[in-house]
Design a protein around this motif. Structure first.
Motif, PDB file in Angstrom:
ATOM      1  N   GLU A 120     -10.657 -12.844  -0.122  1.00 33.24           N
ATOM      2  CA  GLU A 120      -9.555 -13.794   0.092  1.00 33.24           C
ATOM      3  C   GLU A 120     -10.054 -15.222   0.321  1.00 33.24           C
ATOM      4  OE1 GLU A 120      -6.170 -13.293   0.096  1.00 33.24           O
ATOM      5  OE2 GLU A 120      -6.414 -11.195  -0.499  1.00 33.24           O
ATOM      6  N   SER A 121     -11.228 -15.361   0.927  1.00 26.86           N
ATOM      7  CA  SER A 121     -11.732 -16.708   1.221  1.00 26.86           C
ATOM      8  C   SER A 121     -12.210 -17.433  -0.043  1.00 26.86           C
ATOM      9  CB  SER A 121     -12.872 -16.643   2.238  1.00 26.86           C
ATOM     10  OG  SER A 121     -14.005 -16.017   1.684  1.00 26.86           O
ATOM     11  N   ARG A 122     -12.486 -16.704  -1.125  1.00 27.72           N
ATOM     12  CA  ARG A 122     -12.936 -17.302  -2.380  1.00 27.72           C
ATOM     13  C   ARG A 122     -11.855 -17.300  -3.452  1.00 27.72           C
ATOM     14  NH1 ARG A 122     -16.263 -13.585  -4.273  1.00 27.72           N
ATOM     15  NH2 ARG A 122     -16.783 -14.822  -6.082  1.00 27.72           N
ATOM     16  N   LEU A 123     -10.842 -16.485  -3.298  1.00 27.55           N
ATOM     17  CA  LEU A 123      -9.797 -16.298  -4.305  1.00 27.55           C
ATOM     18  C   LEU A 123      -9.188 -17.642  -4.717  1.00 27.55           C
ATOM     19  CD1 LEU A 123      -8.133 -14.229  -5.910  1.00 27.55           C
ATOM     20  CD2 LEU A 123      -6.529 -14.181  -3.999  1.00 27.55           C
ATOM     21  N   GLY A 124      -9.182 -17.905  -6.017  1.00 26.66           N
ATOM     22  CA  GLY A 124      -8.607 -19.141  -6.535  1.00 26.66           C
ATOM     23  C   GLY A 124      -9.512 -20.350  -6.364  1.00 26.66           C
ATOM     24  N   GLY A 125     -10.714 -20.126  -5.907  1.00 26.55           N
ATOM     25  CA  GLY A 125     -11.665 -21.216  -5.712  1.00 26.55           C
ATOM     26  C   GLY A 125     -12.324 -21.615  -7.019  1.00 26.55           C
ATOM     27  N   PRO A 126     -13.278 -22.544  -6.920  1.00 29.39           N
ATOM     28  CA  PRO A 126     -13.970 -22.981  -8.131  1.00 29.39           C
ATOM     29  C   PRO A 126     -14.844 -21.874  -8.712  1.00 29.39           C
ATOM     30  CG  PRO A 126     -14.965 -23.970  -6.180  1.00 29.39           C
ATOM     31  CD  PRO A 126     -13.746 -23.229  -5.717  1.00 29.39           C
ATOM     32  N   CYS A 127     -15.095 -21.984  -9.984  1.00 27.75           N
ATOM     33  CA  CYS A 127     -15.923 -21.008 -10.696  1.00 27.75           C
ATOM     34  C   CYS A 127     -17.289 -20.907 -10.038  1.00 27.75           C
ATOM     35  CB  CYS A 127     -16.071 -21.443 -12.151  1.00 27.75           C
ATOM     36  SG  CYS A 127     -17.235 -20.460 -13.101  1.00 27.75           S
ATOM     37  N   ASP A 128     -17.705 -19.664  -9.755  1.00 25.87           N
ATOM     38  CA  ASP A 128     -19.041 -19.451  -9.203  1.00 25.87           C
ATOM     39  C   ASP A 128     -19.845 -18.462 -10.059  1.00 25.87           C
ATOM     40  OD1 ASP A 128     -17.759 -17.101  -8.438  1.00 25.87           O
ATOM     41  OD2 ASP A 128     -17.847 -17.532  -6.297  1.00 25.87           O
ATOM     42  N   CYS A 129     -19.368 -18.243 -11.302  1.00 23.64           N
ATOM     43  CA  CYS A 129     -20.107 -17.355 -12.206  1.00 23.64           C
ATOM     44  C   CYS A 129     -20.850 -18.146 -13.280  1.00 23.64           C
ATOM     45  CB  CYS A 129     -19.171 -16.341 -12.863  1.00 23.64           C
ATOM     46  SG  CYS A 129     -18.044 -17.010 -14.103  1.00 23.64           S
ATOM     47  N   GLY A 130     -20.632 -19.443 -13.346  1.00 26.05           N
ATOM     48  CA  GLY A 130     -21.308 -20.290 -14.320  1.00 26.05           C
ATOM     49  C   GLY A 130     -20.533 -20.544 -15.601  1.00 26.05           C
ATOM     50  N   ARG A 131     -19.425 -19.856 -15.792  1.00 20.32           N
ATOM     51  CA  ARG A 131     -18.636 -20.013 -17.015  1.00 20.32           C
ATOM     52  C   ARG A 131     -18.202 -21.454 -17.228  1.00 20.32           C
ATOM     53  NH1 ARG A 131     -13.506 -21.793 -18.432  1.00 20.32           N
ATOM     54  NH2 ARG A 131     -12.686 -20.734 -20.229  1.00 20.32           N
ATOM     55  N   ASP A 132     -17.602 -22.078 -16.220  1.00 20.06           N
ATOM     56  CA  ASP A 132     -17.088 -23.443 -16.389  1.00 20.06           C
ATOM     57  C   ASP A 132     -18.204 -24.427 -16.699  1.00 20.06           C
ATOM     58  OD1 ASP A 132     -14.582 -22.399 -15.924  1.00 20.06           O
ATOM     59  OD2 ASP A 132     -14.320 -23.349 -13.964  1.00 20.06           O
ATOM     60  N   ALA A 133     -19.345 -24.295 -16.058  1.00 19.22           N
ATOM     61  CA  ALA A 133     -20.472 -25.186 -16.321  1.00 19.22           C
ATOM     62  C   ALA A 133     -20.991 -25.001 -17.751  1.00 19.22           C
ATOM     63  CB  ALA A 133     -21.588 -24.946 -15.308  1.00 19.22           C
ATOM     64  N   ARG A 134     -21.069 -23.750 -18.209  1.00 22.27           N
ATOM     65  CA  ARG A 134     -21.526 -23.481 -19.578  1.00 22.27           C
ATOM     66  C   ARG A 134     -20.574 -24.092 -20.600  1.00 22.27           C
ATOM     67  NH1 ARG A 134     -22.086 -18.468 -17.408  1.00 22.27           N
ATOM     68  NH2 ARG A 134     -20.265 -17.680 -18.523  1.00 22.27           N
TER      69      ARG A 134
ATOM     70  N   TYR B  99     -17.727  -9.231  -5.983  1.00 17.90           N
ATOM     71  CA  TYR B  99     -18.686 -10.063  -6.715  1.00 17.90           C
ATOM     72  C   TYR B  99     -18.074 -10.704  -7.961  1.00 17.90           C
ATOM     73  CZ  TYR B  99     -22.025  -7.933  -3.602  1.00 17.90           C
ATOM     74  OH  TYR B  99     -22.693  -7.521  -2.480  1.00 17.90           O
ATOM     75  N   THR B 100     -16.782 -10.544  -8.133  1.00 16.92           N
ATOM     76  CA  THR B 100     -16.084 -11.179  -9.244  1.00 16.92           C
ATOM     77  C   THR B 100     -15.974 -12.680  -8.984  1.00 16.92           C
ATOM     78  OG1 THR B 100     -14.874  -9.206  -9.929  1.00 16.92           O
ATOM     79  CG2 THR B 100     -13.789 -11.304 -10.342  1.00 16.92           C
ATOM     80  N   CYS B 101     -16.003 -13.462 -10.046  1.00 18.40           N
ATOM     81  CA  CYS B 101     -15.919 -14.925  -9.943  1.00 18.40           C
ATOM     82  C   CYS B 101     -14.672 -15.342  -9.173  1.00 18.40           C
ATOM     83  CB  CYS B 101     -15.893 -15.548 -11.335  1.00 18.40           C
ATOM     84  SG  CYS B 101     -15.759 -17.346 -11.344  1.00 18.40           S
ATOM     85  N   ALA B 102     -14.809 -16.342  -8.350  1.00 20.81           N
ATOM     86  CA  ALA B 102     -13.692 -16.840  -7.543  1.00 20.81           C
ATOM     87  C   ALA B 102     -12.561 -17.375  -8.413  1.00 20.81           C
ATOM     88  CB  ALA B 102     -14.182 -17.926  -6.589  1.00 20.81           C
ATOM     89  N   ALA B 103     -12.883 -17.912  -9.577  1.00 21.55           N
ATOM     90  CA  ALA B 103     -11.871 -18.510 -10.447  1.00 21.55           C
ATOM     91  C   ALA B 103     -11.201 -17.500 -11.372  1.00 21.55           C
ATOM     92  CB  ALA B 103     -12.498 -19.624 -11.272  1.00 21.55           C
ATOM     93  N   ALA B 104     -11.690 -16.280 -11.413  1.00 26.35           N
ATOM     94  CA  ALA B 104     -11.122 -15.253 -12.298  1.00 26.35           C
ATOM     95  C   ALA B 104      -9.704 -14.910 -11.875  1.00 26.35           C
ATOM     96  CB  ALA B 104     -11.998 -14.006 -12.273  1.00 26.35           C
ATOM     97  N   THR B 105      -8.870 -14.695 -12.881  1.00 24.55           N
ATOM     98  CA  THR B 105      -7.503 -14.248 -12.619  1.00 24.55           C
ATOM     99  C   THR B 105      -7.250 -12.961 -13.396  1.00 24.55           C
ATOM    100  OG1 THR B 105      -6.534 -15.457 -14.477  1.00 24.55           O
ATOM    101  CG2 THR B 105      -6.685 -16.635 -12.364  1.00 24.55           C
ATOM    102  N   GLU B 106      -6.323 -12.185 -12.897  1.00 22.73           N
ATOM    103  CA  GLU B 106      -5.959 -10.935 -13.559  1.00 22.73           C
ATOM    104  C   GLU B 106      -5.440 -11.231 -14.963  1.00 22.73           C
ATOM    105  OE1 GLU B 106      -5.951  -7.056 -13.948  1.00 22.73           O
ATOM    106  OE2 GLU B 106      -6.293  -7.829 -11.933  1.00 22.73           O
ATOM    107  N   GLU B 107      -4.576 -12.216 -15.081  1.00 17.58           N
ATOM    108  CA  GLU B 107      -3.945 -12.540 -16.362  1.00 17.58           C
ATOM    109  C   GLU B 107      -4.965 -12.982 -17.414  1.00 17.58           C
ATOM    110  OE1 GLU B 107      -0.883 -15.858 -18.179  1.00 17.58           O
ATOM    111  OE2 GLU B 107      -0.897 -15.521 -16.023  1.00 17.58           O
TER     112      GLU B 107
END
Length: 153
Positions: free
Chosen positions: A114-128, A97-105
């Motif tokens: 794997e199908s969402r990894l590196g995808g666009p933000c889906d947690c709302g952070r980028d839109a905010r 359930y972690t955001c697709a755009a989140a990175t460890e770093e």
């Protein structure tokens, strides 16, 4: 970050350069409120207006926006842009359930999906973040580099 943040940093740098080149602040109105005086006693501006009340209000407005105040305002806005940039994407205990755009770093974790990894933000952070930066960009709507409706919140 993004284009809006870079745009804002450039506008703030332009405003800082103007403030630093101006007579030193703080500024204040003279006793008659018909001139703005710099801290070194030099007249910065003479107020001209249609009425005495408008003249005094114009002088007071100019004095309130002296270089010292402008630089403090710009510092606060730059801090806000930096704070927005530092906001993390959602990372939750169940990595599915972690955001697709989140990175460890950057965010301290990433999705297990794997199908969402590196995808666009889906947690709302980028839109905010974009919405808040668009609000900060409003005063520069007439600047040639402003993207107009694309940056309208």
């Amino acid at each position: 970050m993004n284009d809006i943040a870079d745009f804002l940093r450039a506008r703030y740098a332009e405003q800082r350069a103007l403030a630093l080149a101006a007579s030193p602040g703080p500024w204040q109105p003279n006793a008659e409120h018909d001139e703005v005086i710099a801290i070194d006693g030099i007249t910065v501006a003479e107020g001209f207006a249609l009425s005495g009340r408008q003249l005094r209000a114009t002088v007071d407005h100019l004095a309130a926006h002296d270089p010292t105040a402008v630089i403090a305002d710009l510092d606060a806005k730059l801090a806000l842009v930096a704070d927005l940039d530092a906001e993390r994407h959602a990372v939750v205990e169940d990595c599915w359930y972690t955001c697709a755009a989140a990175t460890e770093e950057r965010d301290g974790g990433e999705t297990c999906d794997e199908s969402r990894l590196g995808g666009p933000c889906d947690c709302g952070r980028d839109a905010r973040i974009d919405r808040r930066l668009e609000i900060l960009a409003r005063p520069f709507a007439r600047h040639p580099d402003h993207k107009g409706e694309e940056w309208a919140p």
